[in-house]
Write a protein that holds these residues in place. Structure first.
Motif, mmCIF file in Angstrom:
data_model
loop_
_atom_site.group_PDB
_atom_site.id
_atom_site.type_symbol
_atom_site.label_atom_id
_atom_site.label_comp_id
_atom_site.label_asym_id
_atom_site.label_seq_id
_atom_site.Cartn_x
_atom_site.Cartn_y
_atom_site.Cartn_z
ATOM 1 N N GLY A 124 0.835 -1.197 0.000
ATOM 2 C CA GLY A 124 0.000 0.000 0.000
ATOM 3 C C GLY A 124 0.864 1.238 0.000
ATOM 4 N N PHE A 125 0.357 2.326 -0.590
ATOM 5 C CA PHE A 125 1.107 3.572 -0.699
ATOM 6 C C PHE A 125 0.093 4.711 -0.705
ATOM 7 N N SER A 126 -0.050 5.409 0.416
ATOM 8 C CA SER A 126 -1.084 6.441 0.500
ATOM 9 C C SER A 126 -0.701 7.535 1.492
ATOM 10 N N ALA A 127 -1.436 8.637 1.437
ATOM 11 C CA ALA A 127 -1.156 9.806 2.288
ATOM 12 C C ALA A 127 -2.014 9.778 3.535
ATOM 13 N N TRP A 128 -1.510 10.407 4.598
ATOM 14 C CA TRP A 128 -2.356 10.678 5.748
ATOM 15 C C TRP A 128 -2.675 12.167 5.788
#
Length: 450
Positions: A256-260
């Motif tokens: 997974g690769f995502s922003a907070w």
């Protein structure tokens, strides 16, 4: 070539330590900005005309002839780290007798953080750079810590009267400041230097850090990594990409690769989404100041302790005591990487500087404090070799350090140091180093291309 002999610096520092006497004498001299508070009228240099800057400091026996400034975030979670960085600069100046060769040098610390948030501010960075450029006394800047602020300041200093102002960073790690990469969306690094290259750094860039963390993850048996980065922060996205690039080359799967969202009030739902991918490691690319403590707490709440099945890793934006102080027991067991060597692992002049810093700080020495001292050393050497602003820049870019505060290295044409050690530490009551890594050139290239 500019060179710094370790024994020469060690002699100055040893003599300074003897003169210093009790640590309390030094502590008693501290103000909110550090040692002393010399007046510009007494120093012979012009103070930078900015409310973001503290008083000019100088302890030489004759009038100063040049000024170096620091540009660091002096508020928020980074304040302790930045104050120690300024302490290191002053200790180096004192050890050198407030001189760069025959030229007498004063120091002025400046703040680039927003009073409301404690984070660096684009408008303040712009205003600071404009003030430095306009003050003919300023021959060099130690800074910045935040790479985003550096992107603002570098071209403004490069365009300064007199051939530009030299800038040496003790903390910038963004690849795009010195080397091209897919993450460089504005033509960097060329766009930062429309007239001249006026920038160097004494820490390895994020490609080394991403590669080092990926090696560490594989060594720990972490084969399924979820990568989170601070939304809206290009530096954090860059760090996430460098880890991803190196991890893929090492056959570590990115699940997974995502922003907070840095302004969120809860990350429980985010961590539940992460949990559904069954990772055995999570990487946080960002800053403690970007709601990092809450993020760590909710990682532990949903995915378990960091010593458990799902490990927690983070690059240098989390590698400060405030992470442990703010996240509490949830931080325990997390791993953080830092570019370069941690204070405990320095030898020779570096070890002696750390000893003096420990007396001033009254406790743990922050990672970047010795690197601020090294950046000041690079500037002092360049000023000793150069006369004008332009010649100081030229001398800085020919720097060769032998047995310096942070070891031996040279400044490459890109402005990067020629060596790239990475240290990984584990969070306990403080961060304790567990491994020093030296990623290979091929893996660093893979990291740089994300």
């Amino acid at each position: 070539m500019v060179s710094r002999s370790g024994p020469g610096y060690a002699h100055h520092l040893s003599r300074f330590a003897q003169t210093l006497g009790l640590a309390g004498v030094l502590v008693a001299c501290l103000t909110v900005f550090g040692l002393g508070g010399g007046q510009a009228a007494q120093t012979g240099v012009t103070a930078v005309a900015s409310a973001a800057c503290g008083p000019v400091q100088y302890e030489g026996s004759a009038r100063a002839q040049a000024l170096i400034v620091s540009d660091l975030p002096l508020r928020g979670a980074s304040s302790k780290r930045s104050q120690q960085m300024n302490d290191a600069i002053r200790l180096v100046l004192r050890a050198a007798g407030w001189r760069a060769g025959k030229r007498r040098v004063a120091f002025q610390p400046c703040d680039d953080s927003d009073p409301a948030t404690g984070l660096w501010s684009k408008s303040i960075c712009q205003a600071n750079a404009t003030a430095y450029a306009a003050d003919p006394s300023v021959l060099g800047v130690v800074g910045t810590y935040n790479s985003g602020c550096a992107e603002v300041i570098i071209p403004l200093l490069g365009d300064a009267p007199g051939g530009g102002v030299a800038m040496v960073s003790p903390g910038n790690t963004l690849v795009c400041l010195t080397q091209p990469s897919p993450e460089c969306n504005g033509g960097e690094p060329s766009s930062l230097y429309p007239r001249r290259h006026n920038y160097a750094r004494v820490v390895p860039n994020d490609a080394y850090q991403g590669a080092g963390l990926a090696v560490f993850a594989k060594q720990r048996g972490l084969r399924r990594m979820y990568v989170l980065y601070a939304g809206g922060d290009p530096t954090s996205l860059g760090q996430a990409r460098t880890f991803r690039g190196a991890a893929r080359k090492l056959h570590v799967k990115i699940v997974g690769f995502s922003a907070w969202d840095v302004s969120a009030s809860s990350y429980v739902a985010l961590m539940r989404r992460v949990a559904r991918t069954s990772p055995n490691g999570v990487l946080l690319a960002g800053l403690t100041e970007e709601n990092g403590a809450l993020l760590i707490k909710h990682k532990v709440a949903v995915l378990g302790r960091n010593k458990g099945k799902v490990k927690l890793l983070a690059p240098d934006g989390f590698a400060q005591q405030s992470t442990i102080d703010l996240a509490g027991s949830a931080a325990r067991g997390m791993f953080t990487s830092v570019p370069g060597r941690v204070p405990q692992n320095l030898s020779g002049p570096g070890r002696r500087l750390v000893s003096e810093l420990r007396k001033v700080a009254g406790g743990t020495v922050e990672l970047y404090a010795p690197y601020a001292g090294q950046a000041a050393e690079v500037l002092l050497d360049a000023i000793a070799r150069g006369g004008s602003r332009a010649s100081v820049i030229a001398a800085m870019l020919k720097t060769r350090i032998r047995d310096g505060i942070t070891g031996s290295f040279s400044i490459l044409p890109s402005g990067d140091p020629s060596v790239g050690p990475i240290t990984v530490s584990v969070a306990r009551k403080s961060f304790v180093p567990v491994r020093e890594l030296h990623p290979g050139a091929g893996l660093v290239r893979a990291a740089r291309h994300g």
